[in-house]
Design a protein around this motif. Sequence first.
Motif, PDB file in Angstrom:
ATOM      1  N   PRO A  77       0.836  -1.194   0.000  1.00 13.48           N
ATOM      2  CA  PRO A  77       0.000   0.000   0.000  1.00 13.48           C
ATOM      3  C   PRO A  77       0.880   1.256   0.000  1.00 13.48           C
ATOM      4  O   PRO A  77       2.073   1.191   0.300  1.00 13.48           O
ATOM      5  CB  PRO A  77      -0.792  -0.107   1.307  1.00 13.48           C
ATOM      6  N   ARG A  78       0.257   2.383  -0.327  1.00 12.29           N
ATOM      7  CA  ARG A  78       0.988   3.653  -0.315  1.00 12.29           C
ATOM      8  C   ARG A  78       1.574   3.900   1.072  1.00 12.29           C
ATOM      9  O   ARG A  78       0.936   3.653   2.089  1.00 12.29           O
ATOM     10  CB  ARG A  78       0.046   4.807  -0.642  1.00 12.29           C
ATOM     11  N   GLY A  79       2.801   4.413   1.087  1.00 11.98           N
ATOM     12  CA  GLY A  79       3.433   4.796   2.337  1.00 11.98           C
ATOM     13  C   GLY A  79       4.421   3.787   2.894  1.00 11.98           C
ATOM     14  O   GLY A  79       5.176   4.108   3.804  1.00 11.98           O
ATOM     15  N   TRP A  80       4.425   2.570   2.381  1.00 13.66           N
ATOM     16  CA  TRP A  80       5.364   1.562   2.873  1.00 13.66           C
ATOM     17  C   TRP A  80       6.324   1.141   1.775  1.00 13.66           C
ATOM     18  O   TRP A  80       5.964   1.131   0.596  1.00 13.66           O
ATOM     19  CB  TRP A  80       4.625   0.317   3.364  1.00 13.66           C
ATOM     20  N   SER A  81       7.529   0.765   2.186  1.00 13.28           N
ATOM     21  CA  SER A  81       8.521   0.295   1.215  1.00 13.28           C
ATOM     22  C   SER A  81       8.803  -1.200   1.368  1.00 13.28           C
ATOM     23  O   SER A  81       9.493  -1.776   0.540  1.00 13.28           O
ATOM     24  CB  SER A  81       9.830   1.081   1.365  1.00 13.28           C
ATOM     25  N   ARG A  82       8.261  -1.805   2.449  1.00 14.52           N
ATOM     26  CA  ARG A  82       8.468  -3.249   2.635  1.00 14.52           C
ATOM     27  C   ARG A  82       7.398  -3.821   3.553  1.00 14.52           C
ATOM     28  O   ARG A  82       6.766  -3.107   4.323  1.00 14.52           O
ATOM     29  CB  ARG A  82       9.854  -3.565   3.180  1.00 14.52           C
ATOM     30  N   VAL A  83       7.246  -5.136   3.475  1.00 15.22           N
ATOM     31  CA  VAL A  83       6.328  -5.886   4.334  1.00 15.22           C
ATOM     32  C   VAL A  83       7.127  -6.456   5.485  1.00 15.22           C
ATOM     33  O   VAL A  83       8.191  -7.036   5.285  1.00 15.22           O
ATOM     34  CB  VAL A  83       5.662  -7.037   3.545  1.00 15.22           C
ATOM     35  N   SER A  84       6.632  -6.296   6.701  1.00 13.11           N
ATOM     36  CA  SER A  84       7.311  -6.878   7.858  1.00 13.11           C
ATOM     37  C   SER A  84       6.786  -8.282   8.150  1.00 13.11           C
ATOM     38  O   SER A  84       7.559  -9.192   8.404  1.00 13.11           O
ATOM     39  CB  SER A  84       7.114  -5.993   9.087  1.00 13.11           C
ATOM     40  N   LEU A  85       5.461  -8.452   8.143  1.00 12.08           N
ATOM     41  CA  LEU A  85       4.853  -9.768   8.344  1.00 12.08           C
ATOM     42  C   LEU A  85       3.984 -10.094   7.141  1.00 12.08           C
ATOM     43  O   LEU A  85       3.172  -9.283   6.717  1.00 12.08           O
ATOM     44  CB  LEU A  85       3.957  -9.783   9.585  1.00 12.08           C
ATOM     45  N   GLU A  86       4.174 -11.301   6.622  1.00 13.10           N
ATOM     46  CA  GLU A  86       3.336 -11.761   5.522  1.00 13.10           C
ATOM     47  C   GLU A  86       2.540 -12.961   6.004  1.00 13.10           C
ATOM     48  O   GLU A  86       3.090 -13.906   6.567  1.00 13.10           O
ATOM     49  CB  GLU A  86       4.204 -12.142   4.325  1.00 13.10           C
ATOM     50  N   GLN A  87       1.222 -12.896   5.821  1.00 15.11           N
ATOM     51  CA  GLN A  87       0.320 -13.929   6.308  1.00 15.11           C
ATOM     52  C   GLN A  87      -0.182 -14.784   5.151  1.00 15.11           C
ATOM     53  O   GLN A  87      -0.612 -14.265   4.127  1.00 15.11           O
ATOM     54  CB  GLN A  87      -0.868 -13.271   7.002  1.00 15.11           C
ATOM     55  N   GLU A  88      -0.136 -16.093   5.361  1.00 13.17           N
ATOM     56  CA  GLU A  88      -0.680 -17.028   4.379  1.00 13.17           C
ATOM     57  C   GLU A  88      -1.611 -17.991   5.100  1.00 13.17           C
ATOM     58  O   GLU A  88      -1.264 -18.515   6.162  1.00 13.17           O
ATOM     59  CB  GLU A  88       0.440 -17.791   3.673  1.00 13.17           C
ATOM     60  N   VAL A  89      -2.788 -18.200   4.533  1.00 12.26           N
ATOM     61  CA  VAL A  89      -3.740 -19.159   5.097  1.00 12.26           C
ATOM     62  C   VAL A  89      -3.874 -20.298   4.103  1.00 12.26           C
ATOM     63  O   VAL A  89      -4.206 -20.092   2.939  1.00 12.26           O
ATOM     64  CB  VAL A  89      -5.120 -18.512   5.351  1.00 12.26           C
ATOM     65  N   LYS A  90      -3.574 -21.511   4.580  1.00 17.65           N
ATOM     66  CA  LYS A  90      -3.630 -22.680   3.710  1.00 17.65           C
ATOM     67  C   LYS A  90      -4.137 -23.869   4.521  1.00 17.65           C
ATOM     68  O   LYS A  90      -3.575 -24.165   5.586  1.00 17.65           O
ATOM     69  CB  LYS A  90      -2.237 -22.967   3.149  1.00 17.65           C
ATOM     70  N   ASP A  91      -5.206 -24.479   4.048  1.00 16.75           N
ATOM     71  CA  ASP A  91      -5.796 -25.638   4.726  1.00 16.75           C
ATOM     72  C   ASP A  91      -6.109 -25.339   6.186  1.00 16.75           C
ATOM     73  O   ASP A  91      -5.884 -26.173   7.070  1.00 16.75           O
ATOM     74  CB  ASP A  91      -4.870 -26.862   4.626  1.00 16.75           C
ATOM     75  N   GLY A  92      -6.601 -24.123   6.467  1.00 17.73           N
ATOM     76  CA  GLY A  92      -6.989 -23.749   7.822  1.00 17.73           C
ATOM     77  C   GLY A  92      -5.839 -23.376   8.740  1.00 17.73           C
ATOM     78  O   GLY A  92      -6.040 -23.112   9.913  1.00 17.73           O
ATOM     79  N   THR A  93      -4.627 -23.366   8.216  1.00 16.50           N
ATOM     80  CA  THR A  93      -3.453 -23.015   9.013  1.00 16.50           C
ATOM     81  C   THR A  93      -2.948 -21.642   8.593  1.00 16.50           C
ATOM     82  O   THR A  93      -2.795 -21.372   7.401  1.00 16.50           O
ATOM     83  CB  THR A  93      -2.330 -24.054   8.810  1.00 16.50           C
ATOM     84  N   ILE A  94      -2.699 -20.781   9.570  1.00 19.53           N
ATOM     85  CA  ILE A  94      -2.153 -19.463   9.299  1.00 19.53           C
ATOM     86  C   ILE A  94      -0.647 -19.499   9.535  1.00 19.53           C
ATOM     87  O   ILE A  94      -0.193 -19.896  10.606  1.00 19.53           O
ATOM     88  CB  ILE A  94      -2.786 -18.395  10.204  1.00 19.53           C
ATOM     89  N   THR A  95       0.100 -19.089   8.526  1.00 16.37           N
ATOM     90  CA  THR A  95       1.550 -19.010   8.636  1.00 16.37           C
ATOM     91  C   THR A  95       1.963 -17.554   8.488  1.00 16.37           C
ATOM     92  O   THR A  95       1.543 -16.879   7.553  1.00 16.37           O
ATOM     93  CB  THR A  95       2.229 -19.851   7.533  1.00 16.37           C
ATOM     94  N   LEU A  96       2.762 -17.072   9.430  1.00 16.91           N
ATOM     95  CA  LEU A  96       3.303 -15.715   9.362  1.00 16.91           C
ATOM     96  C   LEU A  96       4.794 -15.806   9.074  1.00 16.91           C
ATOM     97  O   LEU A  96       5.517 -16.555   9.727  1.00 16.91           O
ATOM     98  CB  LEU A  96       3.092 -14.979  10.679  1.00 16.91           C
ATOM     99  N   THR A  97       5.244 -15.022   8.106  1.00 17.39           N
ATOM    100  CA  THR A  97       6.654 -14.964   7.758  1.00 17.39           C
ATOM    101  C   THR A  97       7.140 -13.550   8.013  1.00 17.39           C
ATOM    102  O   THR A  97       6.556 -12.587   7.511  1.00 17.39           O
ATOM    103  CB  THR A  97       6.873 -15.329   6.276  1.00 17.39           C
ATOM    104  N   PHE A  98       8.200 -13.424   8.791  1.00 18.55           N
ATOM    105  CA  PHE A  98       8.752 -12.109   9.094  1.00 18.55           C
ATOM    106  C   PHE A  98       9.787 -11.761   8.044  1.00 18.55           C
ATOM    107  O   PHE A  98      10.665 -12.561   7.728  1.00 18.55           O
ATOM    108  CB  PHE A  98       9.381 -12.098  10.495  1.00 18.55           C
ATOM    109  N   GLY A  99       9.711 -10.547   7.498  1.00 16.32           N
ATOM    110  CA  GLY A  99      10.600 -10.118   6.425  1.00 16.32           C
ATOM    111  C   GLY A  99      11.781  -9.304   6.907  1.00 16.32           C
ATOM    112  O   GLY A  99      12.119  -8.302   6.296  1.00 16.32           O
ATOM    113  N   GLY A 100      12.399  -9.704   7.998  1.00 13.68           N
ATOM    114  CA  GLY A 100      13.550  -8.967   8.520  1.00 13.68           C
ATOM    115  C   GLY A 100      14.462  -9.895   9.297  1.00 13.68           C
ATOM    116  O   GLY A 100      14.330 -11.113   9.238  1.00 13.68           O
ATOM    117  N   ARG A 101      15.365  -9.296  10.051  1.00 16.17           N
ATOM    118  CA  ARG A 101      16.305 -10.074  10.870  1.00 16.17           C
ATOM    119  C   ARG A 101      15.638 -10.497  12.177  1.00 16.17           C
ATOM    120  O   ARG A 101      14.731  -9.831  12.676  1.00 16.17           O
ATOM    121  CB  ARG A 101      17.545  -9.239  11.166  1.00 16.17           C
TER     122      ARG A 101
END
Length: 112
Positions: A77-101
Motif C-alpha cells: 500500500p501507499r506509504g510503505w517500502s516493505r512488508v514486515s509480516l506476511e500472512q498465508e492461510v492454507k488448509d486452515g493453518t495461518i503461517t506468518l513470515t517475518f521479512g527482517g532479521r
Amino acid sequence: AKPLEQDVLVGVNVSPLQAGKRSSKELSADLHRYLIRLEQRTGKRPFIYVTTDSWNANFEDTFGFYPLWLTKGERLPRGWSRVSLEQEVKDGTITLTFGGRLEELKSLARKR
C-alpha cells in the motif's frame, strides 16, 4: 501481584474499515492518535494489518514507519517500502513470515 510480561507482537487490523463519510485526513489523524496511545500503553510499536485497496482508498501515506502486516500476494500500500509480516492461510493453518532479521523481530516483541 506483578503482571507477567510476555514477548508478544501488538497489531491493529484496519482492513475491514467502512469509512462512510469521513475523509482520509480524519481517518488518518484518528488512527495516528490511536497508534500513539497503543504504543504508550504497551511499550511496543504496533503492526498495521491492511488490505491494500481499502488502505489506499481511506488513509494517507503517513504510516510507513510502522511495521506492515499483509496477506501473501497483496501489493504494497501507499506509504510503505516493505512488508514486515506476511500472512498465508492454507488448509486452515495461518503461517506468518517475518521479512527482517531475528533481532528486529525480537525488538518489536519486547517492551521498550
